[in-house]
Scaffold this motif. Structure first.
Motif, PDB file in Angstrom:
ATOM      1  N   SER A   1       0.808  -1.222   0.000  1.00 39.29           N
ATOM      2  CA  SER A   1       0.000   0.000   0.000  1.00 39.29           C
ATOM      3  C   SER A   1       0.841   1.272   0.000  1.00 39.29           C
ATOM      4  CB  SER A   1      -0.932   0.005   1.225  1.00 39.29           C
ATOM      5  OG  SER A   1      -1.892  -1.019   1.115  1.00 39.29           O
ATOM      6  N   ILE A   2       2.153   1.114   0.162  1.00 37.18           N
ATOM      7  CA  ILE A   2       3.089   2.244   0.109  1.00 37.18           C
ATOM      8  C   ILE A   2       4.265   1.791  -0.750  1.00 37.18           C
ATOM      9  CG2 ILE A   2       4.419   3.909   1.469  1.00 37.18           C
ATOM     10  CD1 ILE A   2       2.714   3.071   3.914  1.00 37.18           C
ATOM     11  N   PRO A   3       4.030   1.576  -2.043  1.00 40.77           N
ATOM     12  CA  PRO A   3       5.065   0.976  -2.891  1.00 40.77           C
ATOM     13  C   PRO A   3       6.297   1.860  -3.078  1.00 40.77           C
ATOM     14  CG  PRO A   3       3.184   1.653  -4.213  1.00 40.77           C
ATOM     15  CD  PRO A   3       2.805   1.870  -2.780  1.00 40.77           C
ATOM     16  N   ASP A   4       7.408   1.191  -3.297  1.00 35.06           N
ATOM     17  CA  ASP A   4       8.669   1.849  -3.643  1.00 35.06           C
ATOM     18  C   ASP A   4       9.179   2.803  -2.565  1.00 35.06           C
ATOM     19  OD1 ASP A   4       8.576   0.526  -6.142  1.00 35.06           O
ATOM     20  OD2 ASP A   4       7.256   2.099  -6.921  1.00 35.06           O
ATOM     21  N   LEU A   5       8.844   2.520  -1.310  1.00 30.23           N
ATOM     22  CA  LEU A   5       9.329   3.355  -0.213  1.00 30.23           C
ATOM     23  C   LEU A   5       9.672   2.463   0.983  1.00 30.23           C
ATOM     24  CD1 LEU A   5       9.906   6.287   0.500  1.00 30.23           C
ATOM     25  CD2 LEU A   5       7.593   6.455   1.403  1.00 30.23           C
ATOM     26  N   PRO A   6      10.792   1.721   0.886  1.00 31.02           N
ATOM     27  CA  PRO A   6      11.180   0.859   2.005  1.00 31.02           C
ATOM     28  C   PRO A   6      11.542   1.699   3.226  1.00 31.02           C
ATOM     29  CG  PRO A   6      12.882   0.882   0.312  1.00 31.02           C
ATOM     30  CD  PRO A   6      11.731   1.672  -0.219  1.00 31.02           C
ATOM     31  N   MET A   7      11.229   1.161   4.407  1.00 30.88           N
ATOM     32  CA  MET A   7      11.514   1.849   5.664  1.00 30.88           C
ATOM     33  C   MET A   7      12.061   0.866   6.675  1.00 30.88           C
ATOM     34  SD  MET A   7       8.168   4.170   6.177  1.00 30.88           S
ATOM     35  CE  MET A   7       7.263   4.323   4.644  1.00 30.88           C
ATOM     36  N   SER A   8      12.945   1.359   7.511  1.00 32.53           N
ATOM     37  CA  SER A   8      13.499   0.551   8.587  1.00 32.53           C
ATOM     38  C   SER A   8      12.467   0.449   9.716  1.00 32.53           C
ATOM     39  CB  SER A   8      14.784   1.203   9.094  1.00 32.53           C
ATOM     40  OG  SER A   8      15.365   0.397  10.068  1.00 32.53           O
ATOM     41  N   VAL A   9      12.203  -0.793  10.152  1.00 32.34           N
ATOM     42  CA  VAL A   9      11.229  -1.042  11.215  1.00 32.34           C
ATOM     43  C   VAL A   9      11.850  -2.020  12.210  1.00 32.34           C
ATOM     44  CG1 VAL A   9       8.929  -1.962  11.761  1.00 32.34           C
ATOM     45  CG2 VAL A   9       9.283  -0.673   9.642  1.00 32.34           C
ATOM     46  N   THR A  10      11.727  -1.718  13.486  1.00 33.81           N
ATOM     47  CA  THR A  10      12.180  -2.617  14.539  1.00 33.81           C
ATOM     48  C   THR A  10      10.992  -3.431  15.031  1.00 33.81           C
ATOM     49  OG1 THR A  10      13.918  -1.088  15.195  1.00 33.81           O
ATOM     50  CG2 THR A  10      13.274  -2.744  16.812  1.00 33.81           C
ATOM     51  N   ARG A  11      11.170  -4.751  15.044  1.00 30.55           N
ATOM     52  CA  ARG A  11      10.095  -5.648  15.487  1.00 30.55           C
ATOM     53  C   ARG A  11      10.682  -6.755  16.362  1.00 30.55           C
ATOM     54  NH1 ARG A  11       5.300  -4.463  12.873  1.00 30.55           N
ATOM     55  NH2 ARG A  11       5.471  -3.657  10.763  1.00 30.55           N
ATOM     56  N   PRO A  12       9.846  -7.357  17.224  1.00 30.13           N
ATOM     57  CA  PRO A  12      10.310  -8.489  18.036  1.00 30.13           C
ATOM     58  C   PRO A  12      10.804  -9.631  17.156  1.00 30.13           C
ATOM     59  CG  PRO A  12       8.162  -7.710  18.779  1.00 30.13           C
ATOM     60  CD  PRO A  12       8.456  -7.000  17.489  1.00 30.13           C
ATOM     61  N   ASP A  13      11.786 -10.377  17.674  1.00 25.57           N
ATOM     62  CA  ASP A  13      12.343 -11.507  16.926  1.00 25.57           C
ATOM     63  C   ASP A  13      11.388 -12.689  16.844  1.00 25.57           C
ATOM     64  OD1 ASP A  13      14.667 -10.098  16.470  1.00 25.57           O
ATOM     65  OD2 ASP A  13      15.748 -11.016  18.141  1.00 25.57           O
ATOM     66  N   HIS A  14      10.533 -12.849  17.851  1.00 26.05           N
ATOM     67  CA  HIS A  14       9.524 -13.900  17.767  1.00 26.05           C
ATOM     68  C   HIS A  14       8.244 -13.455  18.470  1.00 26.05           C
ATOM     69  CE1 HIS A  14      11.449 -15.178  21.619  1.00 26.05           C
ATOM     70  NE2 HIS A  14      10.191 -15.413  21.950  1.00 26.05           N
ATOM     71  N   ILE A  15       7.154 -14.110  18.089  1.00 26.88           N
ATOM     72  CA  ILE A  15       5.835 -13.800  18.661  1.00 26.88           C
ATOM     73  C   ILE A  15       5.097 -15.097  18.960  1.00 26.88           C
ATOM     74  CG2 ILE A  15       5.616 -11.605  17.442  1.00 26.88           C
ATOM     75  CD1 ILE A  15       3.682 -13.036  15.480  1.00 26.88           C
ATOM     76  N   GLN A  16       4.156 -14.996  19.855  1.00 31.59           N
ATOM     77  CA  GLN A  16       3.202 -16.071  20.125  1.00 31.59           C
ATOM     78  C   GLN A  16       1.866 -15.529  19.645  1.00 31.59           C
ATOM     79  OE1 GLN A  16       4.319 -18.944  21.461  1.00 31.59           O
ATOM     80  NE2 GLN A  16       2.365 -19.988  21.576  1.00 31.59           N
ATOM     81  N   LEU A  17       1.219 -16.250  18.727  1.00 32.63           N
ATOM     82  CA  LEU A  17      -0.003 -15.758  18.085  1.00 32.63           C
ATOM     83  C   LEU A  17      -1.136 -16.746  18.266  1.00 32.63           C
ATOM     84  CD1 LEU A  17      -0.716 -13.298  16.099  1.00 32.63           C
ATOM     85  CD2 LEU A  17      -0.655 -15.037  14.311  1.00 32.63           C
ATOM     86  N   ARG A  18      -2.339 -16.219  18.480  1.00 31.38           N
ATOM     87  CA  ARG A  18      -3.575 -17.008  18.467  1.00 31.38           C
ATOM     88  C   ARG A  18      -4.394 -16.534  17.268  1.00 31.38           C
ATOM     89  NH1 ARG A  18      -4.092 -14.853  23.890  1.00 31.38           N
ATOM     90  NH2 ARG A  18      -2.937 -16.237  25.256  1.00 31.38           N
ATOM     91  N   TRP A  19      -5.051 -17.471  16.580  1.00 29.67           N
ATOM     92  CA  TRP A  19      -5.866 -17.112  15.430  1.00 29.67           C
ATOM     93  C   TRP A  19      -6.853 -18.232  15.126  1.00 29.67           C
ATOM     94  CZ3 TRP A  19      -1.257 -19.499  15.137  1.00 29.67           C
ATOM     95  CH2 TRP A  19      -1.107 -20.557  14.245  1.00 29.67           C
ATOM     96  N   SER A  20      -7.790 -17.920  14.246  1.00 35.06           N
ATOM     97  CA  SER A  20      -8.745 -18.919  13.774  1.00 35.06           C
ATOM     98  C   SER A  20      -8.362 -19.356  12.369  1.00 35.06           C
ATOM     99  CB  SER A  20     -10.172 -18.351  13.750  1.00 35.06           C
ATOM    100  OG  SER A  20     -10.606 -18.077  15.054  1.00 35.06           O
ATOM    101  N   THR A  21      -8.661 -20.607  12.067  1.00 37.95           N
ATOM    102  CA  THR A  21      -8.435 -21.160  10.734  1.00 37.95           C
ATOM    103  C   THR A  21      -9.683 -20.958   9.887  1.00 37.95           C
ATOM    104  OG1 THR A  21      -9.312 -23.332  11.287  1.00 37.95           O
ATOM    105  CG2 THR A  21      -6.956 -22.946  11.733  1.00 37.95           C
TER     106      THR A  21
END
Length: 164
Positions: A96-116
């Motif tokens: 949605s914001i093409p051709d504009l890469p940005m540096s982002v800091t994120r956690p190395d791992h996550i625990q996720l809950r979701w529905s299939t």
């Protein structure tokens, strides 16, 4: 099913919080297929429903298809249960914001809950690039984009440069 138009920043739909998905709704399967068709056509690794104008808590990811066999994954009504204290900085791009890469800091791992697709509730740990991609798409469900991870002065400059 169908490739849909990807909404581009600053489309206001990209800043809205999405509603939960009724996994038994008749249009869920078609939406999943449309998300995958659109993501693969746009050469992306992930796509959230609001990026195609649907304000529902659902996204798809496939971080392997460009280098190897596809591993398509669907996440419906995801919840981040926990994140690691360790984090990494990396350049990200957004369909949605093409051709504009940005540096982002994120956690190395996550625990996720979701529905299939079938409505089963799952929980799992995700690491590395898959965790990063999941968090990127999860942000979209909460009306956030990669601009939101930038310091205020840089964000203002990037948004101004990218504005139509």
């Amino acid at each position: 099913m169908a490739k849909r138009e990807v909404r581009m920043w600053p489309d206001p739909v990209l800043t809205q919080i999405c509603a939960p998905v009724d996994v038994n709704a008749p249009d869920v399967a078609a939406l999943i297929e449309d998300l995958f068709d659109t993501m693969y056509d746009a050469k992306g690794r992930g796509l959230a429903a609001p990026q195609i104008g649907v304000l529902q808590r659902m996204f798809v990811v496939d971080v392997t298809w460009k280098e190897g066999p596809p591993e398509p994954r669907v996440f419906i009504n995801p919840e981040v249960a926990s994140t690691s204290d360790a984090a990494s900085e990396m350049s990200e791009q957004c369909l949605s914001i093409p051709d504009l890469p940005m540096s982002v800091t994120r956690p190395d791992h996550i625990q996720l809950r979701w529905s299939t697709r079938a409505g089963d509730r799952l929980e799992a740990r995700f690491d590395g690039i898959l965790a990063r991609c999941i968090l990127h798409e999860f942000d979209h469900l909460n009306g956030k984009v990669i601009f939101d991870h930038q310091p205020a002065p840089l964000r203002a400059d990037l948004e101004a440069r990218y504005a139509p």
